[in-house]
Design a protein around this motif. Sequence first.
Motif, PDB file in Angstrom:
ATOM      1  N   ILE A 135      -1.829  -9.861 -26.005  1.00 45.59           N
ATOM      2  CA  ILE A 135      -2.414  -9.196 -24.845  1.00 45.59           C
ATOM      3  C   ILE A 135      -2.701 -10.251 -23.776  1.00 45.59           C
ATOM      4  O   ILE A 135      -3.187 -11.346 -24.082  1.00 45.59           O
ATOM      5  CB  ILE A 135      -3.723  -8.474 -25.226  1.00 45.59           C
ATOM      6  N   ASP A 136      -2.443  -9.910 -22.542  1.00 42.45           N
ATOM      7  CA  ASP A 136      -2.647 -10.852 -21.432  1.00 42.45           C
ATOM      8  C   ASP A 136      -4.124 -10.888 -21.042  1.00 42.45           C
ATOM      9  O   ASP A 136      -4.558 -10.250 -20.092  1.00 42.45           O
ATOM     10  CB  ASP A 136      -1.794 -10.437 -20.231  1.00 42.45           C
ATOM     11  N   THR A 137      -4.908 -11.643 -21.805  1.00 40.17           N
ATOM     12  CA  THR A 137      -6.337 -11.805 -21.546  1.00 40.17           C
ATOM     13  C   THR A 137      -6.728 -13.260 -21.779  1.00 40.17           C
ATOM     14  O   THR A 137      -5.930 -14.074 -22.252  1.00 40.17           O
ATOM     15  CB  THR A 137      -7.192 -10.919 -22.474  1.00 40.17           C
TER      16      THR A 137
ATOM     17  N   MET B 122       1.115  -8.016 -23.199  1.00 35.66           N
ATOM     18  CA  MET B 122       0.778  -6.661 -22.779  1.00 35.66           C
ATOM     19  C   MET B 122      -0.426  -6.622 -21.851  1.00 35.66           C
ATOM     20  O   MET B 122      -1.376  -7.385 -22.018  1.00 35.66           O
ATOM     21  CB  MET B 122       0.486  -5.783 -24.009  1.00 35.66           C
ATOM     22  N   ASP B 123      -0.381  -5.700 -20.891  1.00 35.38           N
ATOM     23  CA  ASP B 123      -1.511  -5.476 -20.003  1.00 35.38           C
ATOM     24  C   ASP B 123      -2.623  -4.772 -20.779  1.00 35.38           C
ATOM     25  O   ASP B 123      -2.380  -3.746 -21.422  1.00 35.38           O
ATOM     26  CB  ASP B 123      -1.068  -4.607 -18.825  1.00 35.38           C
TER      27      ASP B 123
ATOM     28  N   ARG C 143       4.673  -5.730 -28.018  1.00 37.87           N
ATOM     29  CA  ARG C 143       5.020  -5.921 -26.622  1.00 37.87           C
ATOM     30  C   ARG C 143       6.544  -5.934 -26.467  1.00 37.87           C
ATOM     31  O   ARG C 143       7.275  -6.256 -27.410  1.00 37.87           O
ATOM     32  CB  ARG C 143       4.429  -7.207 -26.078  1.00 37.87           C
TER      33      ARG C 143
ATOM     34  N   GLU D 239     -11.660  -2.647 -21.234  1.00 33.95           N
ATOM     35  CA  GLU D 239     -10.765  -1.563 -20.817  1.00 33.95           C
ATOM     36  C   GLU D 239     -11.000  -0.307 -21.658  1.00 33.95           C
ATOM     37  O   GLU D 239     -10.972   0.818 -21.128  1.00 33.95           O
ATOM     38  CB  GLU D 239      -9.304  -2.012 -20.916  1.00 33.95           C
TER      39      GLU D 239
ATOM     40  N   HIS E 131       1.044 -14.508 -19.769  1.00 36.31           N
ATOM     41  CA  HIS E 131       1.258 -13.493 -18.736  1.00 36.31           C
ATOM     42  C   HIS E 131       2.471 -12.610 -19.007  1.00 36.31           C
ATOM     43  O   HIS E 131       2.719 -11.660 -18.259  1.00 36.31           O
ATOM     44  CB  HIS E 131       1.360 -14.145 -17.363  1.00 36.31           C
TER      45      HIS E 131
ATOM     46  N   GLN F 233      -3.137  -0.966 -19.909  1.00 35.38           N
ATOM     47  CA  GLN F 233      -2.095  -0.093 -20.445  1.00 35.38           C
ATOM     48  C   GLN F 233      -2.243   0.057 -21.956  1.00 35.38           C
ATOM     49  O   GLN F 233      -2.052   1.156 -22.505  1.00 35.38           O
ATOM     50  CB  GLN F 233      -0.716  -0.663 -20.099  1.00 35.38           C
TER      51      GLN F 233
END
Length: 237
Positions: free
Chosen positions: A185-187, A206-207, A234, A23, A203, A210
């Motif tokens: 982080i949502d990964t 954090m995205d 978050r 990202e 899930h 973003q």
Amino acid sequence: MADATNGKRIAIVTGSALGLGFELTRRLIDAGWFVAGVDFNAERQAELAETFGADSYQAFVGDVSDEAFVNDAIARIADLGHIDLLINNAGQPSFKTPTAYEAADVDKCLKGLKGMILWSVATLKADGEQDLKIANVMSTAATRGNANESVYCATKWGEKGYTQSLKAAYKGTSVKVVGVYPGGIDTAFYRDSHDYVSEEKQHTFMDPGQLADVILFNLVNAANLTVSDILIERNYV
């Protein structure tokens, strides 16, 4: 070779293939940067090189903690021009109860710290210790102790110590050092630890897109200032 970037600013992003690293890479390229992306995932690196094109992205495949690989990559990147930004993002987790840790887990977590040091040193040398911003992406685990993250926290605290020491060494110079401390982080970072961080819990984190927006807003701007520490928690719902 200096024309290969078409005058674009040059950034290095370690761990560029997936998650937050991807990202950050995508957004830098969208903003007109040339990114040298570093990751061990050869298949994904080939995809990114094709997607972004040679005028925006160059893929380097290897272990970020391999000194020979680091030095060779930096030499090739420096041939393109001055390196403006280094984002040390690569790292691997190990979440276990205190008595479950083994030497292999320690070595795994230490790769991020070793890589951070090697890439920072090599880039500083290539740039003549001038006009460089180094962003070390760590974790809120570098700011506190967490249950079942003892080794992970230990290495993140080491990364924080290295980051703070770099700041002290280059205070008042054109080398700027930024510590970045994101929460969960949502990964797929947690893919090997779903007994500790379930997919449902993951899930709620954090995205990554973003989060990348927030980091780059503070890290790369036209203002005559440097945000030296970026702590991002978050929201809990």
